[in-house]
Design a protein around this motif. Sequence first.
Motif, PDB file in Angstrom:
ATOM      1  N   LYS A   3       2.502  -2.399   6.877  1.00  0.00           N
ATOM      2  CA  LYS A   3       2.473  -3.326   5.745  1.00  0.00           C
ATOM      3  C   LYS A   3       3.761  -4.136   5.670  1.00  0.00           C
ATOM      4  CE  LYS A   3       1.293  -0.452   2.288  1.00  0.00           C
ATOM      5  NZ  LYS A   3       0.773  -0.039   0.950  1.00  0.00           N
ATOM      6  N   GLU A   7       3.576  -6.652   0.607  1.00  0.00           N
ATOM      7  CA  GLU A   7       2.400  -5.802   0.394  1.00  0.00           C
ATOM      8  C   GLU A   7       2.803  -4.442  -0.176  1.00  0.00           C
ATOM      9  OE1 GLU A   7      -0.526  -7.548   3.920  1.00  0.00           O
ATOM     10  OE2 GLU A   7       0.888  -5.929   4.360  1.00  0.00           O
ATOM     11  N   THR A   8       3.848  -3.868   0.389  1.00  0.00           N
ATOM     12  CA  THR A   8       4.336  -2.561  -0.079  1.00  0.00           C
ATOM     13  C   THR A   8       4.732  -2.634  -1.552  1.00  0.00           C
ATOM     14  OG1 THR A   8       5.157  -2.056   2.139  1.00  0.00           O
ATOM     15  CG2 THR A   8       6.071  -0.755   0.332  1.00  0.00           C
TER      16      THR A   8
END
Length: 322
Positions: A3, A7-8
Motif C-alpha cells: 500500500k 492508502e495506509t
Amino acid sequence: VEKTTLETVTDRGFLKCGVSGSAVAFSETQADGSVTGIDADYCYAVAAAVFGDYSKVEFTALTAAERFTALSAGEVDLLIRNTTWTQSRDTDLGNDFGPTTYYDGQQLMGRNSDGLSGSSSLADIDGLRVCTNAGTTTEKNITEGAGLVGATIELVTVEAFPEAMEKFKAGECDLVTTDGSGLVGNRAKEDKMNDWAIFPATPISKEPLGPVYRSNDSQWADIVNWTVYATFIADEYGVTRANIDSFDYEANPEMGRLTGKNDGELQTSMGLSADAYYNVIKQVGNYDEIYSKNLNPVGLYREGSANAPWTDGGLIYAPPAR
C-alpha cells in the motif's frame, strides 16, 4: 501489492506524526496530552489536507537518536521533529525531505557571569564543558567547529535536549548548544533573558528544518510538500483563516486553483479532495499565522530573518500553484 502511504493513512483513519514533544515552540506535549508548536501545526495541516479534519493526528514523541528508525520502520507516516536536512540523511537513511518550514542555525548559550555575551565567538569556548543531545547534527557541528578555531572542549552528550538544559542549569556544563530557536525558546521559558547569553551572532551552521518522509513514494511527497507550499502561497496573498471565505478568487486564479474554489483538479490528481488546501488554511492557517502564533511568544520573529517572505529578503518561497 504494498500500500502507498496515502492508502495506509486513509485506511487507518488518522495520521501518525513523529515529533519531539519537548522542543519549545516547535512541539511541546501539554498536560492534557495535546501537542502544540510549529511542527505540531504542520502535522495538523497534513491531516487537514488528507482528511478535511486537522484533528485526525496521533503524535509520537521521539528522541533525536530514534526518530529516523521510527520513520523507516513505519511507526510514523511523517516526521516533523525540528529535523535538519543534510546530505547524509537524505542519501543514507532512505528518507526524503520536504520544504523547509524553519531556517535555523546552531548557536551556544552560556552565562554572563562566566564572561560570555552575545558578542562572544566560538574561540571563547576553549576549556569549557558543552552539553548537547546525541545523534544530532549539533554534536558533529560543535566538535568540528571547536577544532577549526583550536578550542578544546569537553563534550557531554545526553539522550534528549531537556536533559542538556537540566545539566546546564545545575552547573554541570558551562554551555549548552543546539539550534538557535531552541536556545531562544528555553531562555524565554526559564525567564533568563538577562542572565544567559546566546552566541555567536552568526550561527555556526545551517539547519534547515522541515518534514521528512520515506523515500520512493512521490504521491505522499507531493501531498506533504504542497501542504507546506499552500501555507506559503496563502501567506503571500494575505489569505488567512479569517478571510479565506470572503477572498476574491475570481481576481486571483492561483488561490482559486489551490483552494479548489474555481478548479481543484491539481488536488484530485494527487488523491486528495479538491478543497484539501482550503481545509489546511481554514483549519490551521497560513505560514505567517502558524509562525507568529508559535514563535513570536518566545521572541522569534520573521522580520529580517531567513524565515521572512522572499519578497522581504527572506527564503520563504513556493513554486506556483498552476
